[in-house]
Design a protein around this motif. Structure first.
Motif, short mmCIF file in Angstrom:
data_model
loop_
_atom_site.label_atom_id
_atom_site.label_comp_id
_atom_site.label_asym_id
_atom_site.label_seq_id
_atom_site.Cartn_x
_atom_site.Cartn_y
_atom_site.Cartn_z
N TRP A 35 38.70 11.50 -7.32
CA TRP A 35 38.84 12.75 -6.57
C TRP A 35 38.60 13.96 -7.47
O TRP A 35 38.02 14.95 -7.02
CB TRP A 35 40.22 12.84 -5.94
N ILE A 36 39.03 13.88 -8.71
CA ILE A 36 38.79 14.98 -9.66
C ILE A 36 37.28 15.15 -9.87
O ILE A 36 36.77 16.27 -9.88
CB ILE A 36 39.53 14.74 -10.99
N GLU A 37 36.56 14.04 -9.98
CA GLU A 37 35.10 14.11 -10.12
C GLU A 37 34.44 14.65 -8.85
O GLU A 37 33.40 15.28 -8.92
CB GLU A 37 34.53 12.72 -10.43
N GLN A 38 35.08 14.42 -7.69
CA GLN A 38 34.54 14.89 -6.42
C GLN A 38 34.93 16.34 -6.11
O GLN A 38 34.50 16.88 -5.11
CB GLN A 38 35.01 14.00 -5.27
N GLY A 39 35.78 16.93 -6.95
CA GLY A 39 36.09 18.34 -6.75
C GLY A 39 37.56 18.68 -6.62
O GLY A 39 37.89 19.84 -6.34
N LEU A 40 38.47 17.73 -6.79
CA LEU A 40 39.89 18.05 -6.79
C LEU A 40 40.18 18.97 -7.96
O LEU A 40 39.85 18.66 -9.10
CB LEU A 40 40.74 16.78 -6.88
N HIS A 41 40.76 20.12 -7.67
CA HIS A 41 41.01 21.14 -8.69
C HIS A 41 42.15 20.71 -9.62
O HIS A 41 43.21 20.31 -9.17
CB HIS A 41 41.37 22.46 -8.01
N VAL A 42 41.90 20.78 -10.93
CA VAL A 42 42.95 20.55 -11.93
C VAL A 42 43.28 21.89 -12.56
O VAL A 42 42.48 22.83 -12.55
CB VAL A 42 42.52 19.52 -13.00
N MET A 43 44.48 22.01 -13.14
CA MET A 43 44.95 23.31 -13.63
C MET A 43 44.10 23.85 -14.78
O MET A 43 43.77 25.01 -14.80
CB MET A 43 46.42 23.24 -14.01
N ASP A 44 43.76 23.03 -15.74
CA ASP A 44 42.87 23.44 -16.82
C ASP A 44 42.34 22.19 -17.51
O ASP A 44 42.71 21.09 -17.15
CB ASP A 44 43.56 24.38 -17.82
N GLY A 45 41.48 22.37 -18.48
CA GLY A 45 40.84 21.23 -19.12
C GLY A 45 41.67 20.57 -20.20
O GLY A 45 41.19 19.69 -20.89
N GLU A 46 42.91 21.00 -20.39
CA GLU A 46 43.73 20.44 -21.46
C GLU A 46 44.41 19.15 -21.02
O GLU A 46 44.48 18.83 -19.85
CB GLU A 46 44.79 21.47 -21.86
N ARG A 47 44.91 18.43 -22.01
CA ARG A 47 45.62 17.19 -21.75
C ARG A 47 47.11 17.46 -21.77
O ARG A 47 47.56 18.28 -22.55
CB ARG A 47 45.29 16.12 -22.80
N PRO A 48 47.94 16.86 -21.01
CA PRO A 48 47.59 15.99 -19.90
C PRO A 48 47.03 16.80 -18.74
O PRO A 48 47.39 17.96 -18.54
CB PRO A 48 48.91 15.33 -19.52
N VAL A 49 46.18 16.17 -17.98
CA VAL A 49 45.59 16.83 -16.81
C VAL A 49 46.70 17.03 -15.78
O VAL A 49 47.43 16.10 -15.45
CB VAL A 49 44.46 15.95 -16.21
N LEU A 50 46.83 18.27 -15.29
CA LEU A 50 47.85 18.58 -14.29
C LEU A 50 47.18 19.00 -12.99
O LEU A 50 46.22 19.76 -12.98
CB LEU A 50 48.78 19.68 -14.79
N ILE A 51 47.74 18.50 -11.89
CA ILE A 51 47.22 18.79 -10.55
C ILE A 51 48.34 19.43 -9.75
O ILE A 51 49.45 18.89 -9.68
CB ILE A 51 46.77 17.48 -9.86
#
Length: 141
Positions: A35-51
């Motif tokens: 879903w992230i690859e399909q366009g689900l927005h994540v908060m930023d590019g840092e780890r851990p990925v937060l949604i």
């Protein structure tokens, strides 16, 4: 795992890691990554990925809306074709049991049995475009 993601457990004002998002929505972590690859927005590019919960909920609702198929009054949804289809040769059976009405026909393309519920008031409108065979059954206990 359920076939559909659950929306009821997602808190809108909370942030989730991929594993937490998978757990609350009832899908696998791999699905969340897809879903992230399909366009689900994540908060930023840092780890851990937060949604964000509201982003996850909106994404799932948008996906569901994209899968819906609108049918006209004389069309049915064919499960095999996965499209709105007309009844083969314009014939359909109308079964009335109590206050429930169901139209049944064959798909014009794949000849699968297709059906849909309608209201009794729509029978005259639909009978203008389809040849209906109306059967009325008394409800049983």
């Amino acid at each position: 795992m359920p076939k559909q993601a659950r929306l009821s457990r997602i808190k809108l004002f909370r942030s989730y890691t991929i594993n937490e998002a998978a757990e609350v929505s009832g899908v696998s972590p791999r699905t969340i990554r897809n879903w992230i690859e399909q366009g689900l927005h994540v908060m930023d590019g840092e780890r851990p990925v937060l949604i964000r919960g509201d982003d996850l909920s909106k994404f799932i609702k948008k996906q569901r809306e994209g899968r819906k198929v609108k049918t006209a009054s004389d069309e049915f949804y064919c499960v095999c074709c996965k499209k709105a289809r007309k009844a083969a040769e314009g014939f359909a059976d109308c079964t009335i049991i109590g206050n429930r009405v169901k139209l049944t026909a064959f798909c014009e393309v794949c000849e699968t049995v297709i059906s849909k519920p309608i209201t009794e008031a729509r029978i005259p409108v639909i009978s203008r475009t389809l040849a209906l065979t109306v059967k009325r059954h008394e409800p049983t206990l």
